[in-house]
Design a protein around this motif. Structure first.
Motif, PDB file in Angstrom:
ATOM      1  N   ARG A   1       0.819  -1.219   0.000  1.00  0.00           N
ATOM      2  CA  ARG A   1       0.000   0.000   0.000  1.00  0.00           C
ATOM      3  C   ARG A   1       0.856   1.273   0.000  1.00  0.00           C
TER       4      ARG A   1
ATOM      5  N   ILE B   1       2.335   4.966  -1.611  1.00  0.00           N
ATOM      6  CA  ILE B   1       1.864   6.106  -2.393  1.00  0.00           C
ATOM      7  C   ILE B   1       2.563   5.977  -3.735  1.00  0.00           C
TER       8      ILE B   1
ATOM      9  N   GLN C   1       2.525   9.432   6.648  1.00  0.00           N
ATOM     10  CA  GLN C   1       1.651   8.262   6.774  1.00  0.00           C
ATOM     11  C   GLN C   1       2.395   6.982   7.156  1.00  0.00           C
TER      12      GLN C   1
ATOM     13  N   SER D   1      -3.172   1.777  -9.181  1.00  0.00           N
ATOM     14  CA  SER D   1      -4.097   2.330  -8.187  1.00  0.00           C
ATOM     15  C   SER D   1      -4.802   1.252  -7.367  1.00  0.00           C
TER      16      SER D   1
ATOM     17  N   SER E   1      -3.587  -1.236  -5.739  1.00  0.00           N
ATOM     18  CA  SER E   1      -2.909  -1.538  -4.474  1.00  0.00           C
ATOM     19  C   SER E   1      -2.249  -0.312  -3.849  1.00  0.00           C
ATOM     20  N   ALA E   2      -2.601   0.878  -4.328  1.00  0.00           N
ATOM     21  CA  ALA E   2      -1.974   2.109  -3.820  1.00  0.00           C
ATOM     22  C   ALA E   2      -2.825   2.776  -2.755  1.00  0.00           C
ATOM     23  N   ARG E   3      -2.176   3.487  -1.862  1.00  0.00           N
ATOM     24  CA  ARG E   3      -2.844   4.357  -0.889  1.00  0.00           C
ATOM     25  C   ARG E   3      -3.434   5.567  -1.592  1.00  0.00           C
ATOM     26  N   SER E   4      -2.612   6.143  -2.463  1.00  0.00           N
ATOM     27  CA  SER E   4      -3.032   7.272  -3.296  1.00  0.00           C
ATOM     28  C   SER E   4      -2.127   7.316  -4.512  1.00  0.00           C
TER      29      SER E   4
ATOM     30  N   ALA F   1      -9.491   5.472 -11.197  1.00  0.00           N
ATOM     31  CA  ALA F   1      -8.542   4.920 -10.220  1.00  0.00           C
ATOM     32  C   ALA F   1      -9.274   4.352  -9.011  1.00  0.00           C
ATOM     33  N   GLN F   2      -8.647   3.386  -8.369  1.00  0.00           N
ATOM     34  CA  GLN F   2      -9.217   2.731  -7.192  1.00  0.00           C
ATOM     35  C   GLN F   2      -8.759   3.376  -5.882  1.00  0.00           C
ATOM     36  N   CYS F   3      -8.126   4.547  -5.991  1.00  0.00           N
ATOM     37  CA  CYS F   3      -7.636   5.265  -4.815  1.00  0.00           C
ATOM     38  C   CYS F   3      -7.725   6.765  -5.119  1.00  0.00           C
ATOM     39  N   PRO F   4      -7.523   7.603  -4.114  1.00  0.00           N
ATOM     40  CA  PRO F   4      -7.518   9.047  -4.380  1.00  0.00           C
ATOM     41  C   PRO F   4      -6.408   9.428  -5.365  1.00  0.00           C
TER      42      PRO F   4
END
Length: 145
Positions: free
Chosen positions: A8, A10, A32, A101, A103-106, A133-136
Protein backbone atom coordinates in the motif's frame (compact mmCIF):
# COMPACT_ATOMS: atom_id res chain seq x y z
CA UNK A 1 15.57 -0.67 -4.41
CA UNK A 2 13.48 -3.16 -2.50
CA UNK A 3 13.25 -6.77 -3.63
CA UNK A 4 9.56 -7.16 -2.88
CA UNK A 5 6.73 -4.82 -3.77
CA UNK A 6 5.86 -2.24 -1.15
CA UNK A 7 2.58 -2.78 0.65
CA UNK A 8 0.00 0.00 0.00
CA UNK A 9 2.51 2.66 -1.10
CA UNK A 10 1.86 6.11 -2.39
CA UNK A 11 2.33 5.74 -6.14
CA UNK A 12 3.75 8.70 -8.03
CA UNK A 13 3.59 8.69 -11.81
CA UNK A 14 6.56 10.54 -13.24
CA UNK A 15 7.41 12.11 -16.54
CA UNK A 16 9.93 14.82 -17.32
CA UNK A 17 10.34 17.36 -14.47
CA UNK A 18 7.82 16.02 -11.95
CA UNK A 19 9.76 17.22 -8.90
CA UNK A 20 6.79 18.78 -7.11
CA UNK A 21 4.83 15.51 -7.38
CA UNK A 22 7.81 13.56 -6.06
CA UNK A 23 8.31 15.97 -3.16
CA UNK A 24 4.60 15.77 -2.27
CA UNK A 25 4.63 11.95 -2.40
CA UNK A 26 7.71 11.78 -0.17
CA UNK A 27 6.18 14.17 2.38
CA UNK A 28 2.93 12.20 2.44
CA UNK A 29 4.73 8.88 2.78
CA UNK A 30 6.74 10.22 5.71
CA UNK A 31 3.61 11.48 7.47
CA UNK A 32 1.65 8.26 6.77
CA UNK A 33 4.51 5.89 7.57
CA UNK A 34 4.50 4.13 4.21
CA UNK A 35 6.66 3.80 1.11
CA UNK A 36 6.65 5.44 -2.31
CA UNK A 37 6.46 3.62 -5.63
CA UNK A 38 7.82 5.82 -8.47
CA UNK A 39 6.38 4.66 -11.79
CA UNK A 40 7.12 5.75 -15.36
CA UNK A 41 5.19 4.25 -18.26
CA UNK A 42 6.33 4.65 -21.82
CA UNK A 43 4.93 3.68 -25.17
CA UNK A 44 5.68 4.28 -28.80
CA UNK A 45 3.85 6.23 -31.45
CA UNK A 46 0.67 4.97 -33.07
CA UNK A 47 2.55 3.51 -36.05
CA UNK A 48 2.18 -0.01 -34.72
CA UNK A 49 4.71 -2.63 -33.61
CA UNK A 50 5.21 -4.06 -37.12
CA UNK A 51 6.70 -0.77 -38.32
CA UNK A 52 8.96 -0.21 -35.32
CA UNK A 53 12.57 -1.25 -35.38
CA UNK A 54 14.46 -2.72 -32.47
CA UNK A 55 16.51 0.46 -32.36
CA UNK A 56 13.37 2.54 -31.87
CA UNK A 57 12.23 0.25 -29.05
CA UNK A 58 15.67 0.43 -27.42
CA UNK A 59 15.76 4.23 -27.72
CA UNK A 60 12.31 4.52 -26.12
CA UNK A 61 13.34 2.24 -23.26
CA UNK A 62 16.58 4.15 -22.74
CA UNK A 63 14.67 7.43 -22.59
CA UNK A 64 12.27 5.92 -20.04
CA UNK A 65 15.13 4.80 -17.81
CA UNK A 66 16.73 8.24 -18.05
CA UNK A 67 13.50 9.79 -16.77
CA UNK A 68 13.42 7.29 -13.90
CA UNK A 69 17.10 7.91 -13.12
CA UNK A 70 16.42 11.67 -12.91
CA UNK A 71 13.54 10.94 -10.52
CA UNK A 72 15.82 8.73 -8.42
CA UNK A 73 18.48 11.47 -8.22
CA UNK A 74 15.87 13.98 -7.10
CA UNK A 75 14.42 11.62 -4.48
CA UNK A 76 17.88 10.88 -3.08
CA UNK A 77 18.65 14.62 -2.89
CA UNK A 78 15.61 15.11 -0.64
CA UNK A 79 17.10 12.96 2.16
CA UNK A 80 13.68 11.68 3.24
CA UNK A 81 13.87 8.33 5.02
CA UNK A 82 11.04 6.34 3.43
CA UNK A 83 11.28 3.15 1.37
CA UNK A 84 11.20 3.94 -2.35
CA UNK A 85 10.70 1.56 -5.24
CA UNK A 86 11.31 2.49 -8.91
CA UNK A 87 9.44 0.92 -11.82
CA UNK A 88 9.48 1.38 -15.61
CA UNK A 89 6.59 -0.19 -17.51
CA UNK A 90 5.99 -0.47 -21.24
CA UNK A 91 2.40 0.59 -21.95
CA UNK A 92 0.08 3.54 -21.71
CA UNK A 93 0.41 5.80 -18.69
CA UNK A 94 -3.32 5.70 -18.06
CA UNK A 95 -3.59 1.90 -18.01
CA UNK A 96 -0.36 1.41 -16.07
CA UNK A 97 -1.34 3.90 -13.37
CA UNK A 98 -4.92 2.62 -13.23
CA UNK A 99 -3.49 -0.84 -12.52
CA UNK A 100 -1.14 0.64 -9.90
CA UNK A 101 -4.10 2.33 -8.19
CA UNK A 102 -5.54 -1.04 -7.18
CA UNK A 103 -2.91 -1.54 -4.47
CA UNK A 104 -1.97 2.11 -3.82
CA UNK A 105 -2.84 4.36 -0.89
CA UNK A 106 -3.03 7.27 -3.30
CA UNK A 107 -1.84 8.20 -6.76
CA UNK A 108 0.20 11.40 -7.16
CA UNK A 109 0.73 13.07 -10.53
CA UNK A 110 2.33 16.25 -11.76
CA UNK A 111 0.73 18.45 -14.41
CA UNK A 112 0.90 17.09 -17.93
CA UNK A 113 3.25 18.44 -20.54
CA UNK A 114 1.18 17.17 -23.46
CA UNK A 115 0.34 19.18 -26.53
CA UNK A 116 -3.30 19.90 -27.36
CA UNK A 117 -3.07 17.31 -30.15
CA UNK A 118 -1.89 14.58 -27.75
CA UNK A 119 -4.63 15.49 -25.29
CA UNK A 120 -7.32 15.16 -27.97
CA UNK A 121 -6.00 11.75 -29.07
CA UNK A 122 -5.17 10.24 -25.70
CA UNK A 123 -7.09 12.30 -23.14
CA UNK A 124 -5.44 13.74 -20.07
CA UNK A 125 -3.95 11.18 -17.74
CA UNK A 126 -5.13 13.00 -14.60
CA UNK A 127 -8.71 13.35 -15.84
CA UNK A 128 -8.80 9.73 -16.92
CA UNK A 129 -7.47 8.47 -13.60
CA UNK A 130 -9.68 10.74 -11.50
CA UNK A 131 -12.70 8.83 -12.80
CA UNK A 132 -11.21 5.32 -12.91
CA UNK A 133 -8.54 4.92 -10.22
CA UNK A 134 -9.22 2.73 -7.19
CA UNK A 135 -7.64 5.27 -4.81
CA UNK A 136 -7.52 9.05 -4.38
CA UNK A 137 -5.72 10.92 -7.20
CA UNK A 138 -3.73 14.06 -6.40
CA UNK A 139 -2.42 16.35 -9.15
CA UNK A 140 0.37 18.57 -7.82
CA UNK A 141 1.15 21.87 -9.57
CA UNK A 142 4.73 22.47 -10.77
CA UNK A 143 5.51 25.10 -8.16
CA UNK A 144 4.04 23.37 -5.10
CA UNK A 145 6.23 23.50 -2.03
Amino acid sequence: MLSKRLERPIVVGVDVKQQAALRYALDEAKSQGCGVRVVHAYSLSATGPALLSGEMMDAAAESAYQILDAAREFVESQKVKVPVEYVVEFGSATQTLENESISARSLVLGPENASWYERILAGEVGSWLATRAQCPVIVVPDHWS
